[in-house]
Design a protein around this motif. Structure first.
Motif, short mmCIF file in Angstrom:
data_model
loop_
_atom_site.label_atom_id
_atom_site.label_comp_id
_atom_site.label_asym_id
_atom_site.label_seq_id
_atom_site.Cartn_x
_atom_site.Cartn_y
_atom_site.Cartn_z
N GLU A 47 0.84 -1.19 0.00
CA GLU A 47 0.00 0.00 0.00
C GLU A 47 0.88 1.25 0.00
N PRO A 48 0.57 2.23 -0.83
CA PRO A 48 1.34 3.49 -0.80
C PRO A 48 1.07 4.24 0.50
N ASP A 49 2.06 4.96 0.98
CA ASP A 49 1.90 5.72 2.23
C ASP A 49 1.83 7.22 2.00
N ASP A 50 1.71 7.63 0.73
CA ASP A 50 1.69 9.06 0.42
C ASP A 50 0.35 9.52 -0.15
N ARG A 51 -0.70 8.73 0.07
CA ARG A 51 -2.03 9.09 -0.42
C ARG A 51 -3.07 8.36 0.42
N LEU A 52 -4.32 8.72 0.24
CA LEU A 52 -5.39 8.09 1.00
C LEU A 52 -5.64 6.67 0.47
N VAL A 53 -5.59 5.69 1.36
CA VAL A 53 -5.88 4.30 1.02
C VAL A 53 -7.04 3.82 1.87
N ILE A 54 -8.05 3.30 1.21
CA ILE A 54 -9.17 2.66 1.89
C ILE A 54 -9.00 1.15 1.72
N ALA A 55 -8.79 0.45 2.82
CA ALA A 55 -8.59 -0.99 2.76
C ALA A 55 -9.94 -1.70 2.76
N ILE A 56 -10.09 -2.64 1.84
CA ILE A 56 -11.28 -3.50 1.78
C ILE A 56 -10.81 -4.91 2.11
N GLU A 57 -11.24 -5.43 3.25
CA GLU A 57 -10.72 -6.72 3.71
C GLU A 57 -11.78 -7.45 4.55
N PRO A 58 -12.14 -8.68 4.16
CA PRO A 58 -13.18 -9.38 4.91
C PRO A 58 -12.71 -10.05 6.20
N SER A 59 -11.44 -10.33 6.34
CA SER A 59 -10.95 -11.13 7.46
C SER A 59 -10.57 -10.27 8.66
N GLY A 60 -11.17 -10.57 9.80
CA GLY A 60 -10.83 -9.85 11.02
C GLY A 60 -9.39 -10.08 11.44
N GLU A 61 -8.87 -11.28 11.23
CA GLU A 61 -7.49 -11.57 11.59
C GLU A 61 -6.52 -10.73 10.78
N MET A 62 -6.80 -10.57 9.50
CA MET A 62 -5.94 -9.74 8.67
C MET A 62 -6.05 -8.26 9.06
N VAL A 63 -7.25 -7.81 9.35
CA VAL A 63 -7.45 -6.42 9.77
C VAL A 63 -6.66 -6.14 11.05
N ARG A 64 -6.63 -7.11 11.95
CA ARG A 64 -5.93 -6.93 13.22
C ARG A 64 -4.44 -6.65 13.02
N GLN A 65 -3.86 -7.18 11.92
CA GLN A 65 -2.44 -7.02 11.67
C GLN A 65 -2.09 -5.77 10.87
N ARG A 66 -3.11 -5.01 10.50
CA ARG A 66 -2.89 -3.84 9.65
C ARG A 66 -2.41 -2.64 10.45
N PRO A 67 -1.70 -1.71 9.78
CA PRO A 67 -1.40 -0.43 10.42
C PRO A 67 -2.68 0.40 10.53
N PRO A 68 -2.68 1.46 11.33
CA PRO A 68 -3.88 2.31 11.45
C PRO A 68 -4.29 2.90 10.11
N GLY A 69 -5.59 3.04 9.92
CA GLY A 69 -6.10 3.64 8.68
C GLY A 69 -7.49 3.13 8.39
N PRO A 70 -8.18 3.73 7.39
CA PRO A 70 -9.55 3.32 7.08
C PRO A 70 -9.62 1.88 6.58
N VAL A 71 -10.51 1.10 7.18
CA VAL A 71 -10.72 -0.29 6.78
C VAL A 71 -12.21 -0.55 6.70
N VAL A 72 -12.63 -1.23 5.63
CA VAL A 72 -14.02 -1.64 5.47
C VAL A 72 -14.04 -3.16 5.34
N ARG A 73 -14.85 -3.81 6.16
CA ARG A 73 -14.99 -5.27 6.08
C ARG A 73 -15.97 -5.60 4.96
N ALA A 74 -15.44 -6.06 3.82
CA ALA A 74 -16.29 -6.36 2.67
C ALA A 74 -15.51 -7.23 1.70
#
Length: 244
Positions: A47-74
């Motif tokens: 993921e680039p760190d110099d622009r707005l990234v909206i993460a789309i991810e269905p797995s709670g386990e994967m979301v738990r390992q992510r850095p802070p930022g917008p996440v949508v479970r889908a």
């Protein structure tokens, strides 16, 4: 797929580390896009760190390992975004997991004028030495998945960029250890690759035993002497770029 990655995704953030040699072409493909939806975002690799990234991810386990930022479970097949919501969508080694990959690609086209997908030619993976010689059952799974060529055709683009694997690649994708076969003896390495996590555990264990024996006797190195002389190898990874 959410349930699968809740089970096998533990440790992905440590085993699947971003390699700058893939990050550079991904950033180039995203171009001047200021907003990006990362579909099947996982733990956030590439993921680039110099622009707005909206993460789309269905797995709670994967979301738990992510850095802070917008996440949508889908899921990709039903993106909760309006038409043209972002400048670009990114998908890194995800389309082969979707229940309906064509519906997922249609959603990507709907929400962004630019689609950047890291995929692979499934025939290459099915012919990878670990599959061919040790766990051929993985080949049956790979041959049933969409290849990079299939994805490019569906998106209507011929911009397909080969991404070879350097011998010292830091992202533990399945064929990453093509010149470091001892790594496949490590259960942690195997857990961080979906191809091995999805395969029959008995078949994987049999294959690992044969590999260990071939490494101990020197048969593997004799059989693959040509690989040991290469600095990089084409495992079939491709960056598919479509611009509307």
């Amino acid at each position: 797929m959410a349930a699968l990655y809740d089970r096998i995704g533990t440790g992905y953030s440590s085993g699947r580390r971003t390699d700058p040699r893939w990050m550079a072409p991904i950033l180039a493909a995203l171009g001047d896009a200021r907003t990006v939806a990362n579909v099947g975002a996982g733990a956030g690799s590439y993921e680039p760190d110099d622009r707005l990234v909206i993460a789309i991810e269905p797995s709670g386990e994967m979301v738990r390992q992510r850095p802070p930022g917008p996440v949508v479970r889908a899921v990709a097949e039903a993106l909760p975004l309006r038409d043209g919501a972002v400048d670009a969508v990114l998908g890194v080694l995800t389309a082969h997991h979707w229940t309906d990959w064509r519906a997922g690609l249609a959603e990507l086209r709907r929400v962004a004028p630019r689609q950047v997908l890291l995929a692979y030619e499934t025939a290459h993976h099915a012919d990878f030495w670990f599959v061919r010689e040790y766990v051929p059952e993985i080949g049956d799974l790979e041959r049933g998945r969409p290849s990079a060529t299939d994805i490019a055709r569906e998106l209507g683009t011929d911009e397909v960029i080969p991404l070879p694997l350097p011998w010292d690649f830091t992202d533990g994708v399945f064929p990453a250890y093509w010149r470091r076969p001892d790594a496949y003896l490590d259960p942690g390495v195997r857990r961080a690759t979906s191809a091995l996590s999805l395969a029959d555990p008995d078949a994987v264990e049999r294959g690992v035993r044969r590999l260990r024996d071939d490494l101990d006797t020197g048969r593997w190195r004799e059989r693959h002497r040509d690989l040991l002389e290469l600095d990089e190898w084409d495992a079939g990874f491709r960056l598919v770029v479509a611009r509307g």
